[in-house]
Design a protein around this motif. Structure first.
Motif, PDB file in Angstrom:
ATOM      1  N   ALA A 211      46.977  30.093  33.072  1.00  0.00           N
ATOM      2  CA  ALA A 211      46.581  28.686  33.014  1.00  0.00           C
ATOM      3  C   ALA A 211      45.446  28.533  32.014  1.00  0.00           C
ATOM      4  N   ASN A 212      45.533  27.482  31.200  1.00  0.00           N
ATOM      5  CA  ASN A 212      44.513  27.239  30.185  1.00  0.00           C
ATOM      6  C   ASN A 212      44.281  28.449  29.296  1.00  0.00           C
ATOM      7  N   GLY A 213      45.353  29.167  28.997  1.00  0.00           N
ATOM      8  CA  GLY A 213      45.260  30.282  28.073  1.00  0.00           C
ATOM      9  C   GLY A 213      44.631  31.540  28.632  1.00  0.00           C
ATOM     10  N   GLN A 214      44.424  31.571  29.942  1.00  0.00           N
ATOM     11  CA  GLN A 214      43.788  32.727  30.569  1.00  0.00           C
ATOM     12  C   GLN A 214      44.586  33.185  31.786  1.00  0.00           C
ATOM     13  N   ILE A 215      44.504  34.477  32.071  1.00  0.00           N
ATOM     14  CA  ILE A 215      45.156  35.007  33.270  1.00  0.00           C
ATOM     15  C   ILE A 215      44.294  34.685  34.479  1.00  0.00           C
ATOM     16  N   ARG A 216      44.871  33.915  35.408  1.00  0.00           N
ATOM     17  CA  ARG A 216      44.147  33.533  36.622  1.00  0.00           C
ATOM     18  C   ARG A 216      44.399  34.529  37.751  1.00  0.00           C
ATOM     19  N   GLU A 217      45.608  35.039  37.804  1.00  0.00           N
ATOM     20  CA  GLU A 217      45.973  36.021  38.822  1.00  0.00           C
ATOM     21  C   GLU A 217      46.993  36.980  38.242  1.00  0.00           C
ATOM     22  N   HIS A 218      46.959  38.218  38.673  1.00  0.00           N
ATOM     23  CA  HIS A 218      47.961  39.210  38.288  1.00  0.00           C
ATOM     24  C   HIS A 218      48.011  40.254  39.388  1.00  0.00           C
ATOM     25  N   GLY A 219      49.206  40.437  39.930  1.00  0.00           N
ATOM     26  CA  GLY A 219      49.342  41.427  40.990  1.00  0.00           C
ATOM     27  C   GLY A 219      50.782  41.597  41.422  1.00  0.00           C
ATOM     28  N   LYS A 220      50.958  42.349  42.473  1.00  0.00           N
ATOM     29  CA  LYS A 220      52.293  42.578  43.007  1.00  0.00           C
ATOM     30  C   LYS A 220      52.873  41.272  43.539  1.00  0.00           C
ATOM     31  N   ARG A 221      54.201  41.152  43.456  1.00  0.00           N
ATOM     32  CA  ARG A 221      54.876  39.937  43.915  1.00  0.00           C
ATOM     33  C   ARG A 221      54.478  39.576  45.345  1.00  0.00           C
ATOM     34  N   GLU A 222      54.451  40.564  46.215  1.00  0.00           N
ATOM     35  CA  GLU A 222      54.169  40.275  47.620  1.00  0.00           C
ATOM     36  C   GLU A 222      52.762  39.750  47.861  1.00  0.00           C
ATOM     37  N   ASP A 223      51.865  39.980  46.904  1.00  0.00           N
ATOM     38  CA  ASP A 223      50.499  39.469  47.032  1.00  0.00           C
ATOM     39  C   ASP A 223      50.337  38.088  46.400  1.00  0.00           C
ATOM     40  N   ILE A 224      51.046  37.839  45.295  1.00  0.00           N
ATOM     41  CA  ILE A 224      50.858  36.601  44.539  1.00  0.00           C
ATOM     42  C   ILE A 224      51.802  35.485  44.964  1.00  0.00           C
ATOM     43  N   LEU A 225      53.075  35.819  45.207  1.00  0.00           N
ATOM     44  CA  LEU A 225      54.072  34.781  45.480  1.00  0.00           C
ATOM     45  C   LEU A 225      53.773  33.949  46.723  1.00  0.00           C
ATOM     46  N   PRO A 226      53.375  34.549  47.852  1.00  0.00           N
ATOM     47  CA  PRO A 226      53.077  33.706  49.022  1.00  0.00           C
ATOM     48  C   PRO A 226      52.014  32.663  48.743  1.00  0.00           C
ATOM     49  N   CYS A 227      51.039  33.037  47.926  1.00  0.00           N
ATOM     50  CA  CYS A 227      49.986  32.091  47.573  1.00  0.00           C
ATOM     51  C   CYS A 227      50.542  30.947  46.734  1.00  0.00           C
ATOM     52  N   LEU A 228      51.397  31.282  45.777  1.00  0.00           N
ATOM     53  CA  LEU A 228      52.005  30.244  44.937  1.00  0.00           C
ATOM     54  C   LEU A 228      52.867  29.294  45.752  1.00  0.00           C
TER      55      LEU A 228
END
Length: 247
Positions: A211-228
């Motif tokens: 977002a806005n040209g910067q990485i806001r989050e990066h991780g395993k699917r199981e950690d990031i997807l539920p939040c999204l």
């Protein structure tokens, strides 16, 4: 392995410099399926083009298997094993589908071999093998043919910019299967996809939120997807992520 080190990209806008990508650090390891997602205008497609060599970074380094490819062209990177599928596939007047597949593979494929790649993306080979890659093909047909060329190349890194754009539901369902087969067929090959689609996010090994040209989050699917998807119990992390994406 692909390494992005402090990548920045600026363009001139109204006599001033506008920063599109800022300070990106990202590693794509062998055999990984990574999806980059985030709000529109966040720099996702630009990042994909930087990786492919379509545009050059303003600063930073791009390292591919230990070699600095920062200033290399898209052709040079293709020769080193990086494929790129455009959001809007290119049309080639006067070139038949079979010839395009032969060019992509770097081999003199026979018709049977070329048909196999078309079958993998759900196209009836006999109806398409001798067609020209021109305006007579729909956007969805072109997208599937382009994916077939990526399969024919069998490169170490395949980059897809919103592969679901312009295709129908059946094609999208088949696209998921294509990605799953690619993972199984080339265990050491990496796939990087720009996408908003939950079904594509759901088969990723890792998710990157840009977002806005910067990485806001990066991780395993199981950690990031539920939040999204708004189902994570990690409320503070989700709020931080959502706040970054809304800026």
């Amino acid at each position: 392995m692909l390494e992005l080190k402090n990548i920045c990209y600026e363009v001139e806008e109204d006599t001033a410099q506008k920063e599109i990508i800022c300070g990106i650090n990202l590693t794509v390891e062998e055999g990984k399926f990574i999806v980059i997602t985030g709000p529109n205008g966040g720099g996702k497609s630009t990042l994909a083009k930087l990786i492919a060599g379509i545009v050059q970074p303003t600063s930073g380094q791009i390292i591919w298997n230990g070699t600095d490819i920062t200033n290399m062209s898209i052709t040079e990177r293709a020769r080193m094993g990086i494929s790129f599928a455009f959001q809007q596939p290119v049309r080639f007047k006067g070139i038949q589908v079979v010839d395009l597949l032969r060019i992509a593979s770097g081999k003199n494929l026979n018709v049977s071999e070329a048909c196999q790649y078309l079958s993998e993306v759900g196209l009836c080979a006999k109806d398409y093998i001798n067609r020209e890659v021109n305006a007579s093909l729909s956007g969805g047909e072109l997208k599937r043919i382009e994916i077939a060329t990526v399969l024919a190349r069998g490169t170490s890194l395949s980059v897809f910019d919103e592969p679901e754009a312009g295709i129908d539901l059946w094609s999208f369902q088949n696209l998921i299967k294509v990605f799953e087969r690619m993972q199984k067929k080339n265990e050491n090959g990496s796939i990087l996809v720009i996408s908003h689609q939950e079904r594509i996010l759901n088969i990723a090994d890792e998710i990157v939120v840009l977002a806005n040209g910067q990485i806001r989050e990066h991780g395993k699917r199981e950690d990031i997807l539920p939040c999204l998807l708004g189902t994570s119990s990690a409320v503070e992390a989700c709020q931080q992520l959502q706040g970054g994406m809304e800026q």
